[in-house]
Design an enzyme around this catalytic site. Structure first.
Site, PDB file in Angstrom:
ATOM      1  N   ARG A 157       5.409 104.984  48.246  1.00  0.00           N
ATOM      2  CA  ARG A 157       5.476 104.721  49.875  1.00  0.00           C
ATOM      3  C   ARG A 157       4.006 104.133  50.291  1.00  0.00           C
ATOM      4  O   ARG A 157       3.607 102.611  50.248  1.00  0.00           O
ATOM      5  CB  ARG A 157       6.016 105.238  50.345  1.00  0.00           C
ATOM      6  CG  ARG A 157       7.533 105.703  50.306  1.00  0.00           C
ATOM      7  CD  ARG A 157       8.383 106.012  51.446  1.00  0.00           C
ATOM      8  NE  ARG A 157       9.009 106.629  50.761  1.00  0.00           N
ATOM      9  CZ  ARG A 157      10.751 105.543  51.419  1.00  0.00           C
ATOM     10  NH1 ARG A 157      10.314 104.736  52.037  1.00  0.00           N
ATOM     11  NH2 ARG A 157      11.936 106.023  50.545  1.00  0.00           N
ATOM     12  N   HIS A 213      16.696  97.720  66.825  1.00  0.00           N
ATOM     13  CA  HIS A 213      17.643  98.550  65.896  1.00  0.00           C
ATOM     14  C   HIS A 213      18.601  97.995  66.582  1.00  0.00           C
ATOM     15  O   HIS A 213      18.745  98.579  68.192  1.00  0.00           O
ATOM     16  CB  HIS A 213      17.419 100.252  66.123  1.00  0.00           C
ATOM     17  CG  HIS A 213      18.175 100.683  65.193  1.00  0.00           C
ATOM     18  ND1 HIS A 213      18.546 100.910  63.969  1.00  0.00           N
ATOM     19  CD2 HIS A 213      19.179 101.692  65.844  1.00  0.00           C
ATOM     20  CE1 HIS A 213      19.539 101.172  63.412  1.00  0.00           C
ATOM     21  NE2 HIS A 213      20.093 101.693  64.582  1.00  0.00           N
ATOM     22  N   ASN A 224      10.013  98.525  66.591  1.00  0.00           N
ATOM     23  CA  ASN A 224      11.009  97.788  65.459  1.00  0.00           C
ATOM     24  C   ASN A 224      12.632  97.686  66.823  1.00  0.00           C
ATOM     25  O   ASN A 224      12.461  98.521  67.162  1.00  0.00           O
ATOM     26  CB  ASN A 224      11.363  99.432  65.068  1.00  0.00           C
ATOM     27  CG  ASN A 224      12.619  98.872  64.591  1.00  0.00           C
ATOM     28  OD1 ASN A 224      13.082  97.277  63.398  1.00  0.00           O
ATOM     29  ND2 ASN A 224      13.871  99.628  64.368  1.00  0.00           N
ATOM     30  N   GLU A 263      19.613  91.010  70.792  1.00  0.00           N
ATOM     31  CA  GLU A 263      18.298  91.528  70.095  1.00  0.00           C
ATOM     32  C   GLU A 263      17.142  90.449  70.502  1.00  0.00           C
ATOM     33  O   GLU A 263      15.802  90.286  70.564  1.00  0.00           O
ATOM     34  CB  GLU A 263      17.913  91.382  68.537  1.00  0.00           C
ATOM     35  CG  GLU A 263      18.508  92.934  68.045  1.00  0.00           C
ATOM     36  CD  GLU A 263      18.955  92.713  66.862  1.00  0.00           C
ATOM     37  OE1 GLU A 263      18.445  92.200  66.105  1.00  0.00           O
ATOM     38  OE2 GLU A 263      19.937  93.040  66.497  1.00  0.00           O
ATOM     39  N   MET A 314      13.768  97.169  55.660  1.00  0.00           N
ATOM     40  CA  MET A 314      14.928  98.093  55.373  1.00  0.00           C
ATOM     41  C   MET A 314      14.125  99.167  55.009  1.00  0.00           C
ATOM     42  O   MET A 314      14.561  99.834  53.724  1.00  0.00           O
ATOM     43  CB  MET A 314      16.527  97.555  54.549  1.00  0.00           C
ATOM     44  CG  MET A 314      16.324  96.903  55.968  1.00  0.00           C
ATOM     45  SD  MET A 314      16.949  97.692  57.503  1.00  0.00           S
ATOM     46  CE  MET A 314      17.952  98.531  57.129  1.00  0.00           C
TER      47      MET A 314
HETATM   48  N1  LIG Z   1       8.459 106.585  59.369  1.00  0.00           N
HETATM   49  C1  LIG Z   1       9.749 105.114  60.260  1.00  0.00           C
HETATM   50  N2  LIG Z   1       9.643 103.850  59.178  1.00  0.00           N
HETATM   51  C2  LIG Z   1      10.582 103.652  59.676  1.00  0.00           C
HETATM   52  C3  LIG Z   1      11.659 102.959  61.121  1.00  0.00           C
HETATM   53  C4  LIG Z   1      10.590 103.988  61.998  1.00  0.00           C
HETATM   54  O1  LIG Z   1      11.454 104.480  63.503  1.00  0.00           O
HETATM   55  N3  LIG Z   1       9.908 104.716  61.107  1.00  0.00           N
HETATM   56  N4  LIG Z   1      11.847 102.541  61.132  1.00  0.00           N
HETATM   57  C5  LIG Z   1      12.168 100.905  60.240  1.00  0.00           C
HETATM   58  C6  LIG Z   1      13.676 100.587  60.534  1.00  0.00           C
HETATM   59  N5  LIG Z   1      14.591 101.400  60.215  1.00  0.00           N
HETATM   60  C7  LIG Z   1      15.710 101.259  61.489  1.00  0.00           C
HETATM   61  O2  LIG Z   1      16.089 100.816  62.135  1.00  0.00           O
HETATM   62  C8  LIG Z   1      15.222 101.604  58.985  1.00  0.00           C
HETATM   63  C9  LIG Z   1      14.710 100.842  57.864  1.00  0.00           C
HETATM   64  C10 LIG Z   1      15.444 102.159  56.575  1.00  0.00           C
HETATM   65  C11 LIG Z   1      16.096 103.189  56.698  1.00  0.00           C
HETATM   66  C12 LIG Z   1      16.316 103.374  55.112  1.00  0.00           C
HETATM   67  O3  LIG Z   1      17.110 104.545  54.986  1.00  0.00           O
HETATM   68  N6  LIG Z   1      15.282 103.234  54.118  1.00  0.00           N
HETATM   69  C13 LIG Z   1      15.605 103.218  52.903  1.00  0.00           C
HETATM   70  C14 LIG Z   1      16.161 102.558  51.734  1.00  0.00           C
HETATM   71  C15 LIG Z   1      16.985 101.988  52.612  1.00  0.00           C
HETATM   72  C16 LIG Z   1      17.718 100.123  51.001  1.00  0.00           C
HETATM   73  O4  LIG Z   1      16.685 100.402  50.616  1.00  0.00           O
HETATM   74  O5  LIG Z   1      19.002 100.176  51.455  1.00  0.00           O
HETATM   75  C17 LIG Z   1      14.245 103.638  52.139  1.00  0.00           C
HETATM   76  O6  LIG Z   1      13.026 103.428  52.903  1.00  0.00           O
HETATM   77  O7  LIG Z   1      14.331 104.748  51.801  1.00  0.00           O
HETATM   78  C18 LIG Z   1      16.820 103.295  57.366  1.00  0.00           C
HETATM   79  C19 LIG Z   1      16.199 102.716  58.491  1.00  0.00           C
HETATM   80  C20 LIG Z   1      11.565 100.987  59.275  1.00  0.00           C
HETATM   81  N7  LIG Z   1      10.709 101.957  59.133  1.00  0.00           N
HETATM   82  N1  LIG Z   2      17.440  99.420  61.331  1.00  0.00           N
HETATM   83  C1  LIG Z   2      17.012  97.844  60.977  1.00  0.00           C
HETATM   84  C2  LIG Z   2      17.939  97.612  61.009  1.00  0.00           C
HETATM   85  O1  LIG Z   2      19.134  97.383  60.565  1.00  0.00           O
HETATM   86  N2  LIG Z   2      17.204  96.020  61.918  1.00  0.00           N
HETATM   87  C3  LIG Z   2      18.522  95.243  61.867  1.00  0.00           C
HETATM   88  O2  LIG Z   2      18.323  93.629  60.898  1.00  0.00           O
HETATM   89  C4  LIG Z   2      18.165  92.481  61.457  1.00  0.00           C
HETATM   90  C5  LIG Z   2      17.428  91.443  60.616  1.00  0.00           C
HETATM   91  O3  LIG Z   2      17.846  91.520  59.187  1.00  0.00           O
HETATM   92  P1  LIG Z   2      18.085  90.521  58.719  1.00  0.00           P
HETATM   93  O4  LIG Z   2      16.448  89.458  59.162  1.00  0.00           O
HETATM   94  O5  LIG Z   2      18.627  90.590  57.339  1.00  0.00           O
HETATM   95  O6  LIG Z   2      18.933  89.033  59.214  1.00  0.00           O
HETATM   96  C6  LIG Z   2      17.970  92.704  62.850  1.00  0.00           C
HETATM   97  O7  LIG Z   2      18.260  91.784  63.317  1.00  0.00           O
HETATM   98  C7  LIG Z   2      18.065  94.021  63.139  1.00  0.00           C
HETATM   99  O8  LIG Z   2      19.603  94.206  63.385  1.00  0.00           O
END
Ligand SMILES: Nc1nc2c(c(=O)[nH]1)N[C@@H](CN(C=O)c1ccc(C(=O)N[C@@H](CCC(=O)O)C(=O)O)cc1)CN2
Ligand SMILES: NCC(=O)N[C@@H]1O[C@H](COP(=O)([O-])[O-])[C@@H](O)[C@H]1O
Length: 201
Positions: free
Chosen positions: A51, A95, A93, A160, A76
């Site tokens: 990371r 959500h 962010n 959103e 993500m």
């Molecule tokens: N340190 C932080 N990083 C991020 C946050 C946060 O609040 N603190 N918000 C996220 C956005 N998010 C939900 O809104 C979110 C994004 C990703 C994950 C997650 O578990 N990701 C995995 C991979 C998942 C995948 O590849 O499908 C990972 O990174 O291991 C949870 C919540 C943005 N970053």
């Molecule tokens: N935890 C973060 C999360 O879930 N975000 C969600 O992803 C959408 C955008 O994805 P997209 O660009 O693939 O439409 C955002 O609109 C939000 O709802």
């Protein structure tokens, strides 16, 4: 929605200087290109679990674009605490749930399985703990008996698109700022009741 909001208001307190993604397939890149906004792809896949390595390359791109505030949309990947602390109070962010309910992945599925009658979206400051940062703004929708994850996501997405530009306006104008564990409203804001979205007829 952020691009449209900034373009529609000459007094909007932020410019969208770049749209960046960790994958070239992100739809937002094409939207940005159509709007004449620079795009940058910093692929995260080559870094695997490194990371910090990914974030170092991302930071260089952010520096090159002279970014001052990051707005995440469907990003993500979790950031390291070091990256988040470097951008303390400068990462937002959105959500698609009413945090602190249903953080993380599959929030709509979580909401439907929990049987909640109200869901919505949250704009929050990003802190090291996932989806736990102080809330800037929320908008709500009714959950319908016939909803599935797709139909609920579609209605939440429309919320959103309403709250993210308004939350960015607050933070970019320093009317709201991260103050310890709180989102401190520096100036009294008139609450826009229209952000509580009634169920569609
Ligand atoms: N340190 C932080 N990083 C991020 C946050 C946060 O609040 N603190 N918000 C996220 C956005 N998010 C939900 O809104 C979110 C994004 C990703 C994950 C997650 O578990 N990701 C995995 C991979 C998942 C995948 O590849 O499908 C990972 O990174 O291991 C949870 C919540 C943005 N970053
Ligand atoms: N935890 C973060 C999360 O879930 N975000 C969600 O992803 C959408 C955008 O994805 P997209 O660009 O693939 O439409 C955002 O609109 C939000 O709802």
């Amino acid at each position: 929605a952020l691009i449209d909001a900034a373009a529609a208001d000459a007094d909007f307190p932020a410019d969208i200087v770049a749209v960046m993604s960790n994958t070239a397939s992100a739809g937002g890149l094409a939207i940005a290109e159509q709007a004449g906004i620079p795009t940058v792809v910093v692929e995260s896949k080559p870094f695997g679990k490194d990371r910090a390595g990914f974030e170092a390359k991302l930071q260089a791109a952010l520096d090159d674009a002279r970014v001052e505030l990051i707005c995440l949309g469907g990003f993500m990947r979790l950031f390291t605490a070091e990256f988040v602390q470097r951008w303390h109070g400068k990462i937002l962010n959105i959500h698609p749930s009413l945090l602190p309910s249903f953080p993380g992945l599959d929030p709509h599925g979580q909401a439907l399985r929990a049987g909640v009658k109200i869901s919505g979206a949250t704009v929050h400051f990003v802190i090291p703990e996932t989806d736990a940062g102080p809330i800037v703004m929320q908008g709500a929708v009714a959950v319908r008996d016939d909803d599935d994850a797709e139909s609920l996501a579609a209605r939440v997405l429309s919320v959103e698109h309403k709250i993210y530009p308004e939350a960015l306006r607050l933070v970019a104008s320093d009317a709201a700022r991260l103050d310890g564990d709180y989102c401190r409203l520096v100036t009294l804001q008139s609450c826009d009741d229209s952000l509580i979205v009634p169920p569609p007829r």
